[in-house]
Design a protein around this motif. Structure first.
Motif: not given
Length: 285
Positions: A156-164
């Protein structure tokens, strides 16, 4: 009155009545049914079919029976909303089949499930290895819900980036060649802006079967005629309008996402400088 005419009148009346009953029972009857709702659906349909075809049956008795079978689930539904114990009794509870990666054989046996049936349900969820499953439960409506082990879950996006930047649902603004004003108001885009976008693409509103806009202002169009020719457009005017649109969109993003306001304002100023430098060299727009 001929017999076939009475049967036709009965059938049409019952169809209208069943439509009203379905509306009263709600959309849940059209999706996942509990045991009781399943029985009610079959019984009401059977009574209605018999009543419409059997000329000798008293229609008042049949209608009374249908009303009883209709009002009963409505009453049960009202009670279920207020009382969880009653709801569990009527609709049933979920049953855990796999917990902490281990199959609970006793629960399988209680629900009359074999190992083959469990594997079949997992395959329907695109899970082919039992070792990949952390948790699985049989819902009250018969569906199997599956939670994969963390290493096997999609990234998931939140697994890779803290802010998005969070994505939002698209808005359907054109359907069957007609603008949907309510959806336009919700999306924040005006009909004049949408018509401008269509003109830039060389289309008319009535050419569009379905039109959607995402939250960034990108428009997707599906036309009635998939080979409709694109009308010529003024490329200089289109470039100038696109740059101005970018400025407006960045300003809008700065309002919607205040945590990135400084970034969007900075980019907007850069785009504005580009616009100021380019527009004078374009033909009069």
């Amino acid at each position: 009155m001929p017999e076939w005419t009475q049967i036709a009148i009965r059938s049409v009346s019952i169809i209208i009545g069943l439509f009203i009953i379905t509306k009263l029972l709600g959309k849940k009857q059209l999706s996942k049914l509990s045991f009781f709702e399943y029985i009610v659906g079959i019984t009401v349909g059977d009574i209605a079919g018999t009543l419409s075809m059997d000329y000798d049956l008293d229609i008042s008795n049949g209608v009374t029976s249908i009303l009883i079978w209709t009002l009963t689930p409505l009453l049960i539904g009202k009670i279920s909303l207020k009382n969880k114990t009653f709801r569990n009794f009527v609709e049933g509870n979920s049953t855990v089949f796999i917990q902490n990666g281990k199959v609970l054989e006793e629960n399988l046996s209680r629900e009359k499930y074999t190992a083959d049936e469990l594997l079949e349900q997992l395959r329907k969820k695109d899970v082919f290895k039992l070792a990949d499953v952390e948790f699985a439960t049989l819902e009250a409506n018969g569906d199997l819900s599956v939670l994969l082990k963390k290493p096997k879950q999609p990234v998931r996006v939140e697994d890779l980036f803290s802010t998005y930047v969070r994505d939002k649902e698209p808005y359907t603004v054109i359907m069957d060649g007609m603008p949907l004003e309510k959806s336009m108001k919700t999306s924040g885009f005006t009909i004049s802006w949408i018509q401008t976008q269509l003109e830039q693409k060389g289309y008319r509103m009535e050419d569009v079967f379905l039109g959607q806009i995402d939250y960034t202002g990108r428009m997707y169009l599906d036309l009635y005629d998939d080979v409709i020719p694109v009308h010529s457009m003024d490329q200089d005017a289109y470039l100038a309008a696109t740059l101005k649109r970018c400025e407006a969109q960045l300003e809008w993003l700065a309002i919607v996402y205040p945590e990135y306001k400084q970034l969007y304002n900075s980019i907007q100023k850069d785009v504005q400088k580009i616009t100021d430098n380019i527009v004078p060299y374009l033909r009069k727009v």
